[in-house]
Scaffold this motif. Structure first.
Motif, PDB file in Angstrom:
ATOM      1  N   THR A   1      57.562  36.759  35.588  1.00  9.95           N
ATOM      2  CA  THR A   1      56.606  35.806  36.151  1.00  9.95           C
ATOM      3  C   THR A   1      55.194  36.266  35.840  1.00  9.95           C
ATOM      4  N   ILE A   2      54.423  35.396  35.220  1.00  5.79           N
ATOM      5  CA  ILE A   2      53.027  35.694  34.944  1.00  5.79           C
ATOM      6  C   ILE A   2      52.173  35.010  36.018  1.00  5.79           C
ATOM      7  N   SER A   3      51.124  35.698  36.439  1.00  8.35           N
ATOM      8  CA  SER A   3      50.208  35.125  37.421  1.00  8.35           C
ATOM      9  C   SER A   3      48.813  35.683  37.157  1.00  8.35           C
ATOM     10  N   ARG A   4      47.833  35.039  37.744  1.00  9.00           N
ATOM     11  CA  ARG A   4      46.464  35.501  37.569  1.00  9.00           C
ATOM     12  C   ARG A   4      45.711  35.405  38.890  1.00  9.00           C
ATOM     13  N   ASP A   5      44.763  36.314  39.050  1.00  5.74           N
ATOM     14  CA  ASP A   5      43.880  36.317  40.204  1.00  5.74           C
ATOM     15  C   ASP A   5      42.458  36.267  39.656  1.00  5.74           C
ATOM     16  N   ASN A   6      41.866  35.092  39.670  1.00  5.79           N
ATOM     17  CA  ASN A   6      40.534  34.941  39.079  1.00  5.79           C
ATOM     18  C   ASN A   6      39.466  35.682  39.875  1.00  5.79           C
ATOM     19  N   ALA A   7      39.707  35.893  41.155  1.00  4.52           N
ATOM     20  CA  ALA A   7      38.745  36.640  41.970  1.00  4.52           C
ATOM     21  C   ALA A   7      38.719  38.122  41.575  1.00  4.52           C
ATOM     22  N   LYS A   8      39.854  38.614  41.053  1.00  3.11           N
ATOM     23  CA  LYS A   8      39.943  40.022  40.659  1.00  3.11           C
ATOM     24  C   LYS A   8      39.905  40.205  39.148  1.00  3.11           C
ATOM     25  N   ASN A   9      39.751  39.093  38.412  1.00  4.04           N
ATOM     26  CA  ASN A   9      39.730  39.169  36.937  1.00  4.04           C
ATOM     27  C   ASN A   9      40.954  39.921  36.405  1.00  4.04           C
ATOM     28  N   THR A  10      42.109  39.593  36.966  1.00  5.12           N
ATOM     29  CA  THR A  10      43.324  40.326  36.634  1.00  5.12           C
ATOM     30  C   THR A  10      44.478  39.364  36.397  1.00  5.12           C
ATOM     31  N   VAL A  11      45.279  39.689  35.398  1.00  3.20           N
ATOM     32  CA  VAL A  11      46.515  38.948  35.141  1.00  3.20           C
ATOM     33  C   VAL A  11      47.679  39.917  35.329  1.00  3.20           C
ATOM     34  N   TYR A  12      48.773  39.386  35.846  1.00  2.02           N
ATOM     35  CA  TYR A  12      49.931  40.207  36.172  1.00  2.02           C
ATOM     36  C   TYR A  12      51.168  39.709  35.430  1.00  2.02           C
ATOM     37  N   LEU A  13      52.108  40.611  35.262  1.00  2.00           N
ATOM     38  CA  LEU A  13      53.420  40.236  34.753  1.00  2.00           C
ATOM     39  C   LEU A  13      54.456  40.948  35.613  1.00  2.00           C
TER      40      LEU A  13
END
Length: 115
Positions: free
Chosen positions: A68-80
């Motif tokens: 699952t890919i996700s992103r947190d624009n407040a933290k400027n971070t993308v996750y997998l």
């Protein structure tokens, strides 16, 4: 200076989980499409998961239902988030930022899945 810094890789047994992170700086993160690529030993780098600036996601068939890919624009971070890992998931995982006219890459993080 643009920086994409991946973290979270490591050695895990088959069936296990890992969560990769990619912290981005130097660009307007929210305007970039983000992707995770994998380069397995002896193979070309391939896109395994992507997320658009609007939050739409896409996955390679090989990881669908497990990653699952996700992103947190407040933290400027993308996750997998990677679950049910298999030995064939072994490789170097790279983070990619695509503004539509320029791309940026991280240095990669190694993921090794033992059987």
């Amino acid at each position: 200076q643009v920086q994409l810094v991946e973290s979270g890789g490591g050695l895990v047994q088959a069936g296990g989980s890992l969560r990769l992170s990619c912290a981005v700086s130097g660009i307007i993160f929210s305007r970039n499409h983000m992707g995770w690529y994998r380069q397995a030993p002896g193979k070309q780098r391939e896109l395994i998961a992507g997320i658009t600036s609007g939050g739409n996601t896409n996955y390679a068939d090989s990881v669908k239902g497990r990653f699952t890919i996700s992103r947190d624009n407040a933290k400027n971070t993308v996750y997998l988030q990677m679950n049910s890992l298999k030995p064939e998931d072994t490789g170097v995982y790279y983070c990619n930022a695509d503004s539509g006219w320029r791309e940026y890459w991280g240095q990669g993080t190694q993921v090794t899945v033992s059987s």
